[in-house]
Write a protein that holds these residues in place. Structure first.
Motif, PDB file in Angstrom:
ATOM      1  N   ALA A 272       0.843  -1.208   0.000  1.00 42.44           N
ATOM      2  CA  ALA A 272       0.000   0.000   0.000  1.00 42.44           C
ATOM      3  C   ALA A 272       0.869   1.246   0.000  1.00 42.44           C
ATOM      4  CB  ALA A 272      -0.922  -0.011   1.216  1.00 42.44           C
ATOM      5  N   SER A 273       1.220   1.703  -1.193  1.00 43.66           N
ATOM      6  CA  SER A 273       2.071   2.881  -1.323  1.00 43.66           C
ATOM      7  C   SER A 273       1.757   3.611  -2.616  1.00 43.66           C
ATOM      8  CB  SER A 273       3.551   2.479  -1.311  1.00 43.66           C
ATOM      9  OG  SER A 273       4.369   3.574  -1.672  1.00 43.66           O
ATOM     10  N   PRO A 274       1.078   4.774  -2.544  1.00 42.78           N
ATOM     11  CA  PRO A 274       0.829   5.551  -3.772  1.00 42.78           C
ATOM     12  C   PRO A 274       2.102   5.932  -4.521  1.00 42.78           C
ATOM     13  CG  PRO A 274      -0.638   6.277  -2.027  1.00 42.78           C
ATOM     14  CD  PRO A 274       0.346   5.335  -1.387  1.00 42.78           C
TER      15      PRO A 274
ATOM     16  N   CYS B 210      -6.048  -7.804  -3.949  1.00 45.97           N
ATOM     17  CA  CYS B 210      -6.782  -7.771  -2.684  1.00 45.97           C
ATOM     18  C   CYS B 210      -7.127  -9.167  -2.187  1.00 45.97           C
ATOM     19  CB  CYS B 210      -8.067  -6.952  -2.842  1.00 45.97           C
ATOM     20  SG  CYS B 210      -7.787  -5.187  -3.064  1.00 45.97           S
TER      21      CYS B 210
ATOM     22  N   LEU C 245      -3.912  -5.413   1.264  1.00 49.57           N
ATOM     23  CA  LEU C 245      -4.347  -4.150   0.670  1.00 49.57           C
ATOM     24  C   LEU C 245      -5.806  -3.864   1.002  1.00 49.57           C
ATOM     25  CD1 LEU C 245      -2.880  -4.124  -2.966  1.00 49.57           C
ATOM     26  CD2 LEU C 245      -2.185  -2.696  -1.039  1.00 49.57           C
TER      27      LEU C 245
ATOM     28  N   SER D 173      -9.527   1.204  -0.003  1.00 55.49           N
ATOM     29  CA  SER D 173      -9.272   2.650   0.054  1.00 55.49           C
ATOM     30  C   SER D 173      -7.836   2.961  -0.366  1.00 55.49           C
ATOM     31  CB  SER D 173      -9.531   3.183   1.464  1.00 55.49           C
ATOM     32  OG  SER D 173      -8.743   2.490   2.418  1.00 55.49           O
ATOM     33  N   ASP D 174      -6.887   2.108   0.036  1.00 51.54           N
ATOM     34  CA  ASP D 174      -5.497   2.292  -0.396  1.00 51.54           C
ATOM     35  C   ASP D 174      -5.361   2.088  -1.897  1.00 51.54           C
ATOM     36  OD1 ASP D 174      -4.518   2.767   2.203  1.00 51.54           O
ATOM     37  OD2 ASP D 174      -4.342   0.617   2.592  1.00 51.54           O
ATOM     38  N   VAL D 175      -6.056   1.084  -2.417  1.00 52.24           N
ATOM     39  CA  VAL D 175      -5.985   0.804  -3.848  1.00 52.24           C
ATOM     40  C   VAL D 175      -6.507   1.989  -4.655  1.00 52.24           C
ATOM     41  CG1 VAL D 175      -6.819  -0.670  -5.711  1.00 52.24           C
ATOM     42  CG2 VAL D 175      -6.129  -1.695  -3.552  1.00 52.24           C
TER      43      VAL D 175
ATOM     44  N   THR E 245      -6.528   5.116  -3.842  1.00 52.87           N
ATOM     45  CA  THR E 245      -5.540   6.195  -3.784  1.00 52.87           C
ATOM     46  C   THR E 245      -4.361   5.901  -4.704  1.00 52.87           C
ATOM     47  OG1 THR E 245      -6.158   6.663  -1.492  1.00 52.87           O
ATOM     48  CG2 THR E 245      -4.061   7.540  -2.251  1.00 52.87           C
ATOM     49  N   MET E 246      -3.954   4.635  -4.781  1.00 50.88           N
ATOM     50  CA  MET E 246      -2.851   4.275  -5.675  1.00 50.88           C
ATOM     51  C   MET E 246      -3.253   4.424  -7.140  1.00 50.88           C
ATOM     52  SD  MET E 246      -0.814   1.132  -3.839  1.00 50.88           S
ATOM     53  CE  MET E 246      -2.204   0.104  -3.401  1.00 50.88           C
TER      54      MET E 246
ATOM     55  N   THR F 212     -14.294   2.064  -7.650  1.00 51.57           N
ATOM     56  CA  THR F 212     -13.053   2.841  -7.554  1.00 51.57           C
ATOM     57  C   THR F 212     -12.692   3.495  -8.875  1.00 51.57           C
ATOM     58  OG1 THR F 212     -11.567   1.013  -8.186  1.00 51.57           O
ATOM     59  CG2 THR F 212     -12.146   1.226  -5.824  1.00 51.57           C
TER      60      THR F 212
END
Length: 247
Positions: free
Chosen positions: A22-24, A42, A47, A50-52, A54-55, A83
Motif C-alpha cells: 500500500a504505497s501511492p 486484494c 491491501l 481505500s489504499d488501492v 488512492t494508488m 473505484t
C-alpha cells in the motif's frame, strides 16, 4: 470498447505486474516503468480498497488498473468497480453460475444488475447519468479459471455475456489436481491450454502469470494477451539479493 480491449488491439499483448504494498508513490513509480497495467491484489495481500483507490489516482493515466477482488461475491465486485479501475479480476470462478452472478453484479442494466453508487467511477455522482450508460463498455470483468472444475466448463464460462476475459491460475489449478506447484506438469498445461482455447474461440483475451521475461515471451507466443510478470516484492527482493551478491 474498453480501455483493456483498446490496449490489446494496439499492442497485441499487455504486460503488467502484481502490486501488494500500500504505497501511492510506489504505484506511481511502477506505472511509469513502461508497464501496460498494474494488478492490485486484494485476494492475497492486506491491501485495503481505500489504499488501492488512492494508488490508482496516483498512477500514470496511460497504465491500466486492475483489482483482484477477495472472492466472487457481488459486494466485492461492485465496490472494486466503484473505484474507477479499468478492470476487476475475479478469483475462483468455478462454475457457469458463478460467472453469471459476477457478470450480473458488475454490469449495469440492461446487461446486468449492478447497483448504482456515488463512487469514483461515476465521478462521485457528477457523472451518474452518463456513467451508467458507458461503464459497461469502459470497465472489464476478468474471471480466473484456476480449478479443474472450472476448466471442465471453461467454454461455457467464457461464453457468458459480461465476462470480458480470463486469467488461467496455474498454481491453484495444480493444487486442484493434487500436484501443488507442479505447474509444468502436462495435466496442468493441458488444462491451461483448454482455457486459452476457450477464450480464443469466443474472441476474448486470456492471461497468465509468469516469473521471467523469457517465460513472458513464451506465453505471448502461445497466445496469451494479458501477462503478469513477477510482483512488486518479488522484483524488489530479487534485485536486492542480486545486488548484494555482486558486492
Amino acid at each position: 470498447m474498453s480501455r483493456l480491449t483498446d490496449a490489446i488491439e494496439l499492442k497485441g499483448s499487455i504486460l503488467g505486474t502484481i502490486v501488494s504494498v500500500a504505497s501511492p508513490p510506489l504505484a506511481e513509480a511502477i506505472s511509469h516503468c513502461g508497464l501496460d497495467w498494474l494488478f492490485f491484489d486484494c485476494e492475497h495481500s492486506v491491501l485495503a480498497l481505500s489504499d488501492v483507490q488512492t494508488m490508482i489516482q496516483a498512477m500514470n493515466h496511460t497504465c491500466l488498473s486492475m483489482i483482484r477482488i477477495e472472492e466472487p461475491l457481488p459486494v466485492y465486485v461492485k465496490r472494486a468497480l466503484d473505484t474507477g479501475c479499468d478492470a476487476i479480476i475475479v478469483p475462483q470462478v468455478n462454475s457457469v453460475e458463478i460467472a453469471m452472478a459476477v457478470a450480473k453484479a458488475g454490469k449495469y442494466a440492461p446487461l446486468g444488475g449492478r447497483s448504482v453508487g456515488l463512487g469514483r467511477a461515476l465521478r462521485y455522482g457528477a457523472k451518474l447519468a452518463d456513467g451508467v450508460k458507458t461503464e459497461n463498455a469502459r470497465s472489464s470483468i476478468i474471471v480466473q479459471i484456476e480449478h479443474i472444475d472450472a476448466v471442465a466448463c471453461a467454454e461455457q464460462i467464457l461464453a457468458v455475456d459480461g465476462v470480458d476475459g480470463v486469467i488461467a491460475g496455474a498454481y491453484d489449478l495444480s493444487s486442484s489436481l493434487g500436484i501443488p506447484n507442479d505447474i509444468t506438469n502436462e495435466r496442468v498445461q493441458a488444462a491451461i491450454g483448454r482455457t486459452l482455447a476457450a477464450a480464443q474461440a469466443v474472441g476474448k483475451p486470456a492471461g497468465t502469470f509468469v516469473r521471467s521475461a523469457l517465460a513472458a515471451r513464451a506465453e505471448i507466443k502461445r497466445g496469451f494477451q494479458i501477462v503478469a510478470i513477477n510482483s512488486d516484492l518479488l522484483q524488489l527482493t530479487g534485485a536486492l539479493a542480486t545486488l548484494v551478491g555482486d558486492v
